[in-house]
Design a protein around this motif. Sequence first.
Motif, short mmCIF file in Angstrom:
data_model
loop_
_atom_site.label_atom_id
_atom_site.label_comp_id
_atom_site.label_asym_id
_atom_site.label_seq_id
_atom_site.Cartn_x
_atom_site.Cartn_y
_atom_site.Cartn_z
N LEU A 158 0.80 -1.19 0.14
CA LEU A 158 -0.02 0.00 -0.23
C LEU A 158 0.76 1.24 -0.04
O LEU A 158 0.39 2.43 -0.16
CB LEU A 158 -0.89 0.04 1.21
CG LEU A 158 -1.86 -1.04 1.34
CD1 LEU A 158 -2.48 -1.21 2.60
CD2 LEU A 158 -2.93 -1.30 0.22
N LYS A 260 -5.89 -8.60 5.13
CA LYS A 260 -6.96 -8.67 3.99
C LYS A 260 -6.62 -9.74 2.89
O LYS A 260 -5.14 -9.42 2.53
CB LYS A 260 -7.26 -7.29 3.31
CG LYS A 260 -8.48 -7.26 2.52
CD LYS A 260 -8.72 -5.93 1.92
CE LYS A 260 -9.65 -6.02 0.63
NZ LYS A 260 -10.25 -4.83 0.40
N VAL A 262 -6.20 -11.05 -0.57
CA VAL A 262 -6.08 -10.34 -1.82
C VAL A 262 -5.41 -11.19 -3.06
O VAL A 262 -4.62 -12.16 -2.47
CB VAL A 262 -5.51 -8.95 -1.61
CG1 VAL A 262 -6.27 -8.05 -0.88
CG2 VAL A 262 -4.13 -9.02 -1.54
N ASP A 280 -3.91 -6.51 -5.45
CA ASP A 280 -5.22 -6.36 -6.11
C ASP A 280 -6.36 -6.12 -4.71
O ASP A 280 -7.36 -6.93 -4.55
CB ASP A 280 -5.86 -7.51 -6.82
CG ASP A 280 -7.01 -7.22 -7.51
OD1 ASP A 280 -7.67 -5.97 -7.31
OD2 ASP A 280 -7.88 -8.12 -8.10
N TRP A 281 -6.00 -4.88 -4.06
CA TRP A 281 -6.46 -4.70 -3.05
C TRP A 281 -8.27 -4.52 -2.96
O TRP A 281 -8.88 -5.01 -2.17
CB TRP A 281 -6.21 -3.14 -2.41
CG TRP A 281 -6.40 -3.08 -0.96
CD1 TRP A 281 -7.24 -2.21 -0.19
CD2 TRP A 281 -5.69 -3.71 0.04
NE1 TRP A 281 -7.00 -2.48 1.12
CE2 TRP A 281 -6.05 -3.28 1.41
CE3 TRP A 281 -4.54 -4.74 0.28
CZ2 TRP A 281 -5.57 -3.61 2.58
CZ3 TRP A 281 -4.00 -5.21 1.44
CH2 TRP A 281 -4.51 -4.62 2.47
N TRP A 282 -8.68 -4.30 -4.28
CA TRP A 282 -10.18 -3.98 -4.27
C TRP A 282 -10.81 -5.07 -5.24
O TRP A 282 -11.90 -4.71 -5.72
CB TRP A 282 -10.51 -2.50 -4.84
CG TRP A 282 -10.20 -1.54 -3.83
CD1 TRP A 282 -9.09 -0.37 -4.10
CD2 TRP A 282 -10.48 -1.25 -2.50
NE1 TRP A 282 -8.97 0.28 -2.97
CE2 TRP A 282 -9.58 -0.18 -1.98
CE3 TRP A 282 -11.19 -2.09 -1.73
CZ2 TRP A 282 -9.83 0.28 -0.50
CZ3 TRP A 282 -11.31 -1.73 -0.13
CH2 TRP A 282 -10.79 -0.36 0.13
N GLY A 283 -9.90 -6.10 -5.55
CA GLY A 283 -10.45 -7.01 -6.30
C GLY A 283 -10.87 -6.58 -7.61
O GLY A 283 -12.01 -7.52 -8.45
N VAL A 284 -10.21 -5.93 -8.39
CA VAL A 284 -10.36 -5.57 -9.59
C VAL A 284 -9.93 -6.20 -10.80
O VAL A 284 -10.63 -6.18 -11.74
CB VAL A 284 -9.82 -4.15 -9.99
CG1 VAL A 284 -10.38 -3.17 -9.15
CG2 VAL A 284 -8.40 -4.09 -9.91
#
Length: 313
Positions: A158, A260, A262, A280-284
């Motif tokens: 991050l 988290k 990921v 891929d923190w937001w699963g995109v």
Amino acid sequence: MAQRPVIVDCDPGQDDAVALLMALASPESLKVLGITCVAGNVPLELTQRNARRICELAGQPDLPVFAGCPRPMLLPLTTAEAVHGKTGLDGSGLPEPTMALQDRHAVDFIIDTCLSAGDGEITICTLGPMTNLAVAFVKAPQIAGKIKEIVFMGGAALGPGNRTPAAEFNIATDPHAAQVVMEAGPPLVMFGLDVTHRVITTPARLDAITRIGSPVSEAVTGMLTFYDRNDPDRYGERGGPLHDPCVIAWLLQPDLFRGKQVHLSVETGSPLTMGQTVADWWGVTGKGPNATIMDRADSDGFYSLVVDRLSRL
Ligand code: BDR
Ligand code: CA
């Protein structure tokens, strides 16, 4: 708690040393099957020697220590004497080791140990560049099924790196190895700079270690004083981060950390961002998670655990 069988792969390094001491002080939780060494903070000749110095400091000269790969898979070796000193363990005041180095190569020890274990039985901790483990996967991919999880210090998901603007030292040193490990199959637990920068050795915490008043605390105080990465602008308070011990602390007391799940991969192509851990923190991407990335820690609880374990030796 049942004893968890672990192999600790490392490049000591003062913070590796504290991690090893904590593991060796926790036999009710961890069965350290062997320590495998890799080139990283300093060349292999020194990291394997330093691992043996630490075993002797812990009063465990019978623990098997193995030397592994002397350089990364593709890149030339870059070391970190500016951080760890010429020996890698500057400040420790420890003598040269007398216990023997094992004859077997570290990679073969990892493979043989996994192959003779049950499915999902072995935990592998990596505290340095991932070269040994990656070569083990290349040589014997079937070990993946024997590994419960790979818990590693490395990367920065991050924020910025510490070796390059994009990459943390362990991953930057051997990004190709790290990517082999990311794709190998066993679940990954990542302790990167996101979380290790939250556990700062403040003067008060260092003082608590010193007050243990034993040969171990004296050596650790010397090492952490030498290794003082004091930089309040970077860490928000006086003192430096204690990276590698986070891995062992989590094995001993998982509730000290939060993270988290990921998908994680490593950049191996771009000269600008080589070695970056891309999360891929937001699963995109739609790719399923292969890693738990830790980003929060109970730092007082962490240092209480450090003091508790060092007091046992
Ligand atoms: C990591 O790099 C090494 O210098 C430390 O031992 C730690 O494993 C931190 O980036
Ligand atoms: Ca290390």
